[in-house]
Design an enzyme around this catalytic site. Structure first.
Site, short mmCIF file in Angstrom:
data_model
loop_
_atom_site.label_atom_id
_atom_site.label_comp_id
_atom_site.label_asym_id
_atom_site.label_seq_id
_atom_site.Cartn_x
_atom_site.Cartn_y
_atom_site.Cartn_z
CE LYS A 187 -4.12 1.86 0.27
NZ LYS A 187 -5.18 1.73 -0.76
CG ASP A 243 -4.72 -13.35 8.10
OD1 ASP A 243 -4.84 -14.59 8.05
OD2 ASP A 243 -5.48 -12.62 8.77
CG ASP A 247 -8.90 -16.63 5.08
OD1 ASP A 247 -7.80 -17.20 5.24
OD2 ASP A 247 -9.79 -16.62 5.96
C1 IPM Z 1 -3.78 -17.63 9.93
C2 IPM Z 1 -4.62 -17.15 11.10
C3 IPM Z 1 -3.73 -16.52 12.17
C4 IPM Z 1 -3.07 -15.29 11.53
C5 IPM Z 1 -4.42 -16.13 13.48
C6 IPM Z 1 -5.21 -17.25 14.06
C7 IPM Z 1 -3.41 -15.63 14.48
O1 IPM Z 1 -5.63 -16.29 10.67
O2 IPM Z 1 -2.84 -18.39 10.15
O3 IPM Z 1 -4.09 -17.27 8.80
O4 IPM Z 1 -3.69 -14.21 11.50
O5 IPM Z 1 -1.92 -15.41 11.11
MN MN Z 2 -5.85 -16.27 8.50
#
Ligand code: IPM
Ligand code: MN
Ligand code: NAD
Length: 365
Positions: A187, A243, A247
């Site tokens: 960013k 992170d 996802d």
């Molecule tokens: C991941 C999880 C962790 C992160 C959490 C649970 C601390 O979301 O491994 O992706 O944010 O790294």
């Molecule tokens: Mn995560």
């Protein structure tokens, strides 16, 4: 040679998926006649309830003494109002920093046999093969100062040149083994940490003239990732962006349950699926063990130099999917049969055995 693995099943679906990953590791070790020694320890909510700490000393010591660590997931709704440093997740963050692995590799691959369960159209998702290289020990997760004072809370985003150099090096090296492209995500139009990130990545790229480098702002990256995932090869980014984007990448593959990870660069490798403890489905045999099993494969590759065996496990997962076996999260619209977590694990074990036997038979003629 005996290899010592600490298993940390953790909370929610963690124990369910780790049972299957261990079963697959035992299967492949049995076929080849090598041995894994597994030692199970507590982390997260289960550890708080038993020992009052999310990362008891016995757990940390066992991890530091072992050759690799395989973790399920941590976290439970009962700690929703607990301060961050006393939560199950704090145990995982302490463990990551103690083991020292700063490079979190998260592959996201779209398998044709389950492409239909992704909300992303098949013609967009198919062929997706991305390696997210997420910086794991810096940024907002670990920056000081942090805290809450009356009605003001703060976290600090901090990166040093050394931290950026070492993660960029991993991304460029991985790109060399793949399709030769790095997309660095930041960013830099707003954040100083991102400006340092971009400058450092550009400087590092001079050592890799054979690798193509592009830069994207994280907001645009989130859009391109879902609109045209095939444009990505290696996606290099800092801790929090990585992170979130991982996802998102999971959606392209069909389920968060599909994604595996390896954390390398430290004394002891840490292997964990990308998903969490999934309290909404825990205890029902509905968890997808693919991410955990594929994390075990990454362990063979990165901690034990067993590349062929890692590939065999990855192929076995693909075969199980092609044969039509699915946990509920990847069943919708893909045909096939819904099976439980352990039934899926069993099918992967059978497929591993078949794959290895076929290769042995081939080499025997
Ligand atoms: C991941 C999880 C962790 C992160 C959490 C649970 C601390 O979301 O491994 O992706 O944010 O790294
Ligand atoms: Mn995560
Ligand atoms: P989550 O990843 O646990 O679940 C998100 C959604 O994905 C849920 O609907 C869940 O059912 C589904 N899902 C996740 N893994 C699956 C699998 N293997 N098979 C089938 N479906 C699966 O995220 P959340 O609900 O936001 O978080 C729950 C808890 O997990 C929180 O305490 C969070 O902090 C923690 N968490 C831990 C880790 C980790 O230990 N590495 C990672 C992410 C979240």
């Amino acid at each position: 040679m005996k290899r010592n693995i600490t298993t940390l099943p953790g909370d929610g679906i963690g124990p369910e998926v780790i049972t299957e990953a261990v079963r697959v590791l035992q299967t492949i070790a049995g076929i080849h006649g090598y041995r894994f020694e597994f030692e199970e320890q507590l982390i997260g909510g289960v550890a708080i309830r038993r020992f009052g700490s999310p990362l008891p000393t016995t757990t940390l010591d066992a991890c530091l003494m072992s050759d690799a660590v395989l973790l399920g997931a941590v976290g439970s709704p009962e700690y929703d109002r607990t301060p961050p440093n006393q939560r199950p997740e704090a145990g995982l963050l302490l463990l990551r920093s103690a083991l020292g692995g700063y490079a979190n590799l998260r592959p996201a691959i779209s398998y044709p046999s389950i492409a239909a369960c992704s909300p992303v159209r098949r013609e967009v998702a198919s062929g997706t093969d991305i390696l997210i290289v997420r910086e794991l020990l810096g940024g907002l997760y670990f920056g000081e100062p942090r805290g809450i004072e009356s009605n003001v809370a703060s976290n600090t985003m901090r990166y040093s040149v050394e931290e950026i150099e070492r993660i960029a090096k991993v991304a460029f090296e991985e790109a060399r083994k793949r399709r030769g492209k790095v997309t660095s995500v930041d960013k830099a139009n707003v954040l100083e940490t991102s400006q340092l990130w971009r400058q450092t990545v550009i400087r590092m790229s001079q050592n890799y003239p054979d690798v193509t480098l592009e830069h994207l702002y994280v907001d645009a990256c989130a859009m391109h990732l879902i609109a045209n995932p095939r444009r990505f090869d290696v996606l290099l980014t800092e801790n929090l962006f990585g992170d979130i984007l991982s996802d998102e990448a999971a959606v392209i593959t069909g389920s968060l349950g599909m994604l595996a990870s390896a954390t390398i660069g430290g004394e002891v490798g840490l292997y964990e699926p990308v998903h969490g403890s999934a309290p909404d489905i825990a205890g029902r045999g509905a968890a997808n063990p693919c991410g955990a099993i594929a994390s075990a494969a990454m362990m063979l590759r990165h901690s034990f130099n067993l590349e062929q065996d890692a590939c065999d496990i990855e192929l076995a997962i693909e075969h199980a999917l092609e044969a039509g076996y699915r946990t509920p999260d990847i069943a919708e619209g893909t045909g096939g049969y819904v099976v439980t977590t352990s039934e899926f694990g069993e099918v992967v074990c059978e497929a591993v055995t078949e794959i290895v036997n076929m290769r042995h038979a081939y080499h025997a003629v």
